[in-house]
Design a protein around this motif. Structure first.
Motif, short mmCIF file in Angstrom:
data_model
loop_
_atom_site.label_atom_id
_atom_site.label_comp_id
_atom_site.label_asym_id
_atom_site.label_seq_id
_atom_site.Cartn_x
_atom_site.Cartn_y
_atom_site.Cartn_z
N TYR A 150 0.85 -1.19 0.00
CA TYR A 150 0.00 0.00 0.00
C TYR A 150 0.88 1.24 0.00
O TYR A 150 1.84 1.33 0.76
CB TYR A 150 -0.92 0.04 1.23
N ARG A 151 0.53 2.22 -0.85
CA ARG A 151 1.31 3.45 -0.97
C ARG A 151 0.87 4.53 0.01
O ARG A 151 1.54 5.54 0.15
CB ARG A 151 1.21 4.00 -2.39
N LYS A 152 -0.28 4.34 0.69
CA LYS A 152 -0.74 5.33 1.66
C LYS A 152 -1.30 4.64 2.90
O LYS A 152 -1.74 3.49 2.83
CB LYS A 152 -1.74 6.29 1.04
N LEU A 172 -0.30 9.97 -0.23
CA LEU A 172 0.73 8.94 -0.47
C LEU A 172 1.94 9.18 0.42
O LEU A 172 2.27 10.32 0.75
CB LEU A 172 1.17 8.99 -1.94
N CYS A 181 6.17 2.96 2.46
CA CYS A 181 4.94 2.25 2.13
C CYS A 181 4.54 1.40 3.32
O CYS A 181 5.23 1.37 4.33
CB CYS A 181 5.13 1.38 0.89
N ASP A 218 2.33 -1.47 -8.14
CA ASP A 218 1.07 -0.73 -8.09
C ASP A 218 0.47 -0.82 -6.68
O ASP A 218 0.68 -1.81 -5.97
CB ASP A 218 0.06 -1.31 -9.09
N ASP A 219 -0.29 0.20 -6.31
CA ASP A 219 -0.95 0.22 -5.01
C ASP A 219 -1.91 -0.96 -4.88
O ASP A 219 -2.56 -1.35 -5.85
CB ASP A 219 -1.70 1.55 -4.85
N SER A 220 -1.98 -1.54 -3.70
CA SER A 220 -2.87 -2.67 -3.37
C SER A 220 -2.51 -3.94 -4.12
O SER A 220 -3.36 -4.79 -4.34
CB SER A 220 -4.34 -2.32 -3.63
#
Length: 160
Positions: free
Chosen positions: A94-96, A103, A118, A143-145
Motif C-alpha cells: 500500500y502506498r498510503k 501517499l 509504504c 502498483d498500489d494494493s
C-alpha cells in the motif's frame, strides 16, 4: 453416494472439459482429474467415527529485514546507479496509510533514512517499510494494493 452416481459424475466431468473437480460430503471425498490422454479418479471413504480435525500450522510472518541492499542494483544497465529497495516480507503493498490519506512518497521526492515509504500488510498486520538510504525516488515498481513477494523490488532510489 453409490458407484453409479460416481460413474455418472466422472462422465459428466469428462464431457464438461474441466481439468479437475473436487467433491466432499460428510462420508466421501472425490477428486476427478482429467488429462490429455488419461483420466485419473481418486475416491476416498472417510471413516464413520468422528475425529477431531487437525489444525493447520499458520505460517508466521518473517521478521522485517533491512529494506535495501547496496550490492543489488536493478537489472538494467541504465538503472545500475540506483539503489533498489526490496520487500522484506510477503504481503499486500500500500502506498498510503489509509484510503483518505496522502501517499507516503512519490516519484521525484527526496527521502531520508528512516522515512516511511509504504505499508505491507501481512496476516492482518500493517508493517511500515522505512528507508535505509537517503536519496531521490526515481521509480515506484509496484502498483498500489498489489501482492508482493519477499525480496521483490519496490522502489528505485538515486542516492546522489
Amino acid at each position: 453416494m453409490d458407484l453409479k452416481d460416481i460413474q455418472n459424475l466422472i462422465k459428466f466431468v469428462a464431457k464438461s472439459g474441466a481439468s479437475e473437480v473436487k467433491l466432499e460430503t460428510e462420508d466421501v471425498k472425490i477428486t476427478i482429474r482429467t488429462g490429455s490422454e488419461t483420466e485419473t479418479t481418486y475416491v476416498q471413504q472417510v471413516p464413520m467415527q468422528a475425529q477431531m480435525p487437525m489444525q493447520q500450522a499458520v505460517p508466521q510472518a518473517p521478521v522485517a529485514a533491512p529494506a535495501t541492499t547496496n550490492d543489488a542494483p536493478a537489472a538494467t544497465t541504465d538503472d545500475s546507479k540506483y539503489i533498489t529497495i526490496k520487500s522484506p516480507i510477503i504481503g499486500t503493498f500500500y502506498r498510503k496509510p489509509s484510503p483518505d490519506k496522502p501517499l507516503f512518497v512519490e516519484v521525484g521526492q527526496t527521502i531520508s533514512e528512516g522515512d516511511v515509504l509504504c505499508i505491507i500488510e501481512a496476516m492482518k498486520l500493517f508493517n511500515e517499510i522505512e528507508s535505509e538510504v537517503s536519496g531521490k525516488i526515481v521509480k515506484i515498481l509496484v502498483d498500489d494494493s498489489s501482492p508482493v513477494e519477499f525480496d521483490q523490488p519496490l522502489f528505485l532510489v538515486d542516492p546522489s
